[in-house]
Structure formats: structure tokens, C-alpha cells
Design an enzyme around this catalytic site. Structure first.
Site, short mmCIF file in Angstrom:
data_model
loop_
_atom_site.label_atom_id
_atom_site.label_comp_id
_atom_site.label_asym_id
_atom_site.label_seq_id
_atom_site.Cartn_x
_atom_site.Cartn_y
_atom_site.Cartn_z
N LYS A 14 -5.24 -5.15 1.11
CA LYS A 14 -3.98 -5.78 1.49
C LYS A 14 -3.63 -5.50 2.96
O LYS A 14 -3.29 -6.41 3.70
CB LYS A 14 -2.83 -5.26 0.59
N ARG A 88 6.22 -3.95 -6.45
CA ARG A 88 5.29 -3.24 -7.34
C ARG A 88 5.83 -3.15 -8.76
O ARG A 88 5.16 -2.61 -9.63
CB ARG A 88 5.05 -1.83 -6.82
N ARG A 127 -11.57 5.46 3.63
CA ARG A 127 -10.60 4.81 4.53
C ARG A 127 -10.06 5.76 5.60
O ARG A 127 -9.75 6.91 5.33
CB ARG A 127 -9.42 4.28 3.70
N ARG A 161 -5.21 9.43 4.97
CA ARG A 161 -3.99 9.64 4.21
C ARG A 161 -4.12 10.79 3.22
O ARG A 161 -5.17 10.95 2.60
CB ARG A 161 -3.62 8.36 3.46
N ARG A 172 -2.55 6.39 -9.06
CA ARG A 172 -2.06 5.14 -8.46
C ARG A 172 -2.57 3.94 -9.26
O ARG A 172 -1.85 2.95 -9.43
CB ARG A 172 -2.52 5.06 -7.00
P1 ADP Z 1 -4.93 -1.65 0.61
O1 ADP Z 1 -3.95 -1.91 1.73
O2 ADP Z 1 -4.95 -2.76 -0.40
O3 ADP Z 1 -4.76 -0.31 -0.03
P2 ADP Z 1 -6.92 -1.48 2.78
O4 ADP Z 1 -6.73 -2.78 3.53
O5 ADP Z 1 -6.36 -0.25 3.40
O6 ADP Z 1 -6.40 -1.64 1.25
O7 ADP Z 1 -8.49 -1.31 2.51
C1 ADP Z 1 -9.02 -0.15 1.86
C2 ADP Z 1 -10.36 0.22 2.49
O8 ADP Z 1 -11.33 -0.79 2.17
C3 ADP Z 1 -10.32 0.32 4.01
O9 ADP Z 1 -11.11 1.41 4.43
C4 ADP Z 1 -10.90 -1.01 4.49
O10 ADP Z 1 -11.58 -0.87 5.74
C5 ADP Z 1 -11.86 -1.38 3.36
N1 ADP Z 1 -11.91 -2.83 3.11
C6 ADP Z 1 -10.87 -3.71 3.11
N2 ADP Z 1 -11.30 -4.95 2.80
C7 ADP Z 1 -12.63 -4.86 2.58
C8 ADP Z 1 -13.66 -5.81 2.21
N3 ADP Z 1 -13.36 -7.10 1.99
N4 ADP Z 1 -14.92 -5.35 2.06
C9 ADP Z 1 -15.21 -4.03 2.26
N5 ADP Z 1 -14.31 -3.10 2.63
C10 ADP Z 1 -13.03 -3.50 2.78
P1 AMP Z 2 0.55 2.12 -0.16
O1 AMP Z 2 0.56 2.43 1.31
O2 AMP Z 2 1.01 0.71 -0.44
O3 AMP Z 2 -0.76 2.45 -0.81
O4 AMP Z 2 1.66 3.06 -0.82
C1 AMP Z 2 1.55 4.47 -0.77
C2 AMP Z 2 2.53 5.10 -1.74
O5 AMP Z 2 3.88 4.78 -1.37
C3 AMP Z 2 2.43 4.63 -3.19
O6 AMP Z 2 1.42 5.33 -3.94
C4 AMP Z 2 3.84 4.93 -3.72
O7 AMP Z 2 4.02 6.32 -3.95
C5 AMP Z 2 4.70 4.55 -2.51
N1 AMP Z 2 5.10 3.12 -2.52
C6 AMP Z 2 4.72 2.17 -1.60
N2 AMP Z 2 5.27 0.99 -1.89
C7 AMP Z 2 5.99 1.16 -3.04
C8 AMP Z 2 6.77 0.29 -3.86
N3 AMP Z 2 6.91 -1.01 -3.55
N4 AMP Z 2 7.36 0.83 -4.96
C9 AMP Z 2 7.23 2.12 -5.27
N5 AMP Z 2 6.51 3.00 -4.54
C10 AMP Z 2 5.89 2.53 -3.43
#
Ligand code: ADP
Ligand code: AMP
Length: 216
Positions: A14, A88, A127, A161, A172
Site C-alpha cells: 500500500k 481498518r 522492509r 520499523r 497484525r
Molecule cells: P504496506 O504499506 O502495505 O504495509 P509496503 O508498501 O511498505 O506495504 O511494502 C512492504 C514491503 O514489500 C516493502 O519492503 C516493499 O519494498 C516491498 N514491496 C512492495 N510492493 C512489492 C511488489 N509488488 N513486489 C515485491 N516487493 C514489494
Molecule cells: P501501518 O503503518 O499501516 O502498518 O500501521 C502500523 C500500526 O499502526 C498498526 O499495526 C496499528 O497498530 C496502527 N494503525 C494504523 N492505522 C490504523 C487504523 N486505521 N486503525 C487502527 N490502528 C491503526
């Protein structure tokens, strides 16, 4: 004006896709995860209250995250919003519908980013991000060109993170299936949903999202 929700489990991509939409379309990324991490690092009361829940991989209360989104939307004026990690829960989805309605706006698309759970551990544990500009990297699939230096802004402030470990990810994922995945049915029933294969290459996922937005 296009408003889109990127919906998917942790690691679906995302944030990666949101950043592209910001660059390519001038849209505004609203990531509640980023907002909560900011609140933590600023040491605010709210930040301190949510820290333990976030580290364990639980969901922060609806009241807090809806408040964060309400505040951002009240500033107005953008080429459209990308909701990343929000809503969410069903309560958050209803609140977002109300907030957009009050602004005379609507949701144009909800993108369900579909992945196999098996890839998520690898995506999450590999990541890292740039603390200065938010660019997202991965040890194997998308490392920085020069080790330790952000491709986008040149910063050397690359971070992992606290919650990007396997234990927190399991929690999660559980929260995702219990509380967030019902939103897929909810938005499908409303006619807003587009499913995208998020296992594909970043560019191909981006192309599918672009197609959905151009239709909307
Ligand atoms: P989210 O925001 O949904 O938690 P991220 O965008 O942070 O996910 O992506 C999670 C990890 O996967 C990152 O390290 C990113 O570089 C990698 N990633 C994202 N999209 C792809 C893809 N299409 N193919 C392979 N790796 C990806
Ligand atoms: P994310 O960066 O989206 O992976 O979110 C990291 C953490 O923030 C999650 O595991 C939750 O603890 C909290 N969080 C983020 N967005 C929300 C949401 N919309 N509702 C509740 N908790 C959230």
C-alpha cells in the site's frame, strides 16, 4: 479530484503504491500508520498511549484514528486523497463515508491488494524506509542503489520499523482478518471495489491501479 482507498494486509504494498500516486498524480497520501508513528516520535500524550498497542500489532482505537483523518481532511484542497491503512474497521469505513459526504466528496475507488500470506513475512522482515522522505525499500526486491543512501532524497537516515518482526506481523495479520478484511465485502456490495494482483511487479501493480482510477 480522485479519492482512493488502498486496502490490503500489512506488506501488501500500500505504501509503495501510495508514494507512486503522490509523485505521478499529485495526490495526498493519508497514512494513519505514519501519523501514529509521528505522534510517537513527537512524544505527545496520544503517541505514548498508542505505542504499546502498535508494537504488539494491535489496532489503535477508532476514535483516535478517525480524529487524525478528520483533522487532515479539514485542511482541504488536494488533487485527491489516497487512504493508506485507513479504514481498518467498519466503524472507520462509515466515518470516512460521512466525512467525505460532509465535504461534498465521494470515494472513487477501493483497491483490494491481493497477496498470498506466505509472501508477507518476507516482505515485512525485509522492509526498510527513509525516515526523511518515506521512500520504501526491501533488502531483496528493492534495495537502495547505493547501500545506506536513499535513492529519492539522498538521506542516510534509513530505518526499520519496531513492529516489522514476525511476532507482531502474526498479530497484525490476525487483526486484519478479524476486523479489516470484512471491508472487502462491504465495498464490493457498494460497487466500489477493484481487485488487484499485488504479487505482481511494483510497476505492474501500479498500472492496474492506474487503470482502475482512470475508469472511476
Ligand atoms: P504496506 O504499506 O502495505 O504495509 P509496503 O508498501 O511498505 O506495504 O511494502 C512492504 C514491503 O514489500 C516493502 O519492503 C516493499 O519494498 C516491498 N514491496 C512492495 N510492493 C512489492 C511488489 N509488488 N513486489 C515485491 N516487493 C514489494
Ligand atoms: P501501518 O503503518 O499501516 O502498518 O500501521 C502500523 C500500526 O499502526 C498498526 O499495526 C496499528 O497498530 C496502527 N494503525 C494504523 N492505522 C490504523 C487504523 N486505521 N486503525 C487502527 N490502528 C491503526
Amino acid at each position: 479530484m480522485t479519492n482512493v482507498i488502498l486496502l490490503g494486509p500489512p506488506g501488501a504494498g500500500k505504501g509503495t503504491q501510495a508514494k507512486r500516486l503522490v509523485t505521478e498524480r499529485g495526490m495526498v497520501q493519508l497514512s494513519t500508520g505514519d501519523m501514529l508513528r509521528e505522534a510517537r516520535s513527537s512524544g505527545s500524550d496520544m503517541g505514548l498511549r498508542v505505542a504499546a498497542v502498535m508494537d504488539a500489532g494491535g489496532l489503535v482505537t477508532d476514535e483516535i484514528v478517525i480524529g487524525l483523518i478528520r483533522e487532515k481532511l479539514s485542511h482541504g484542497g488536494s488533487a485527491g486523497y489516497i487512504f493508506d491503512g485507513f479504514p481498518r474497521t467498519l466503524a472507520q469505513a462509515d466515518a470516512l463515508g460521512d466525512l467525505l459526504g460532509q465535504m461534498g466528496q465521494r470515494l472513487d475507488a477501493v483497491i483490494a491488494m491481493e497477496v498470498d500470506d506466505g509472501v508477507l513475512v518476507r516482505r515485512i522482515t525485509g522492509r526498510y524506509t527513509c525516515a526523511d522522505c518515506g521512500a520504501v525499500y526491501h533488502d531483496e526486491t528493492h534495495p537502495t542503489t547505493r547501500p545506506g543512501v536513499c535513492d529519492s532524497c539522498g538521506s542516510t537516515n534509513l530505518v526499520r520499523r519496531a513492529d516489522d518482526n514476525e511476532d507482531s506481523l502474526r498479530h497484525r495479520l490476525m487483526e486484519y482478518y478479524k476486523k479489516t478484511s470484512p471491508l472487502i465485502g462491504y465495498y464490493y456490495a457498494k460497487g466500489d471495489l477493484t481487485r488487484v494482483d499485488a504479487l505482481a511487479r511494483v510497476e505492474d501493480v501500479a498500472a492496474e491501479i492506474s487503470m482502475a482510477l482512470n475508469k472511476g
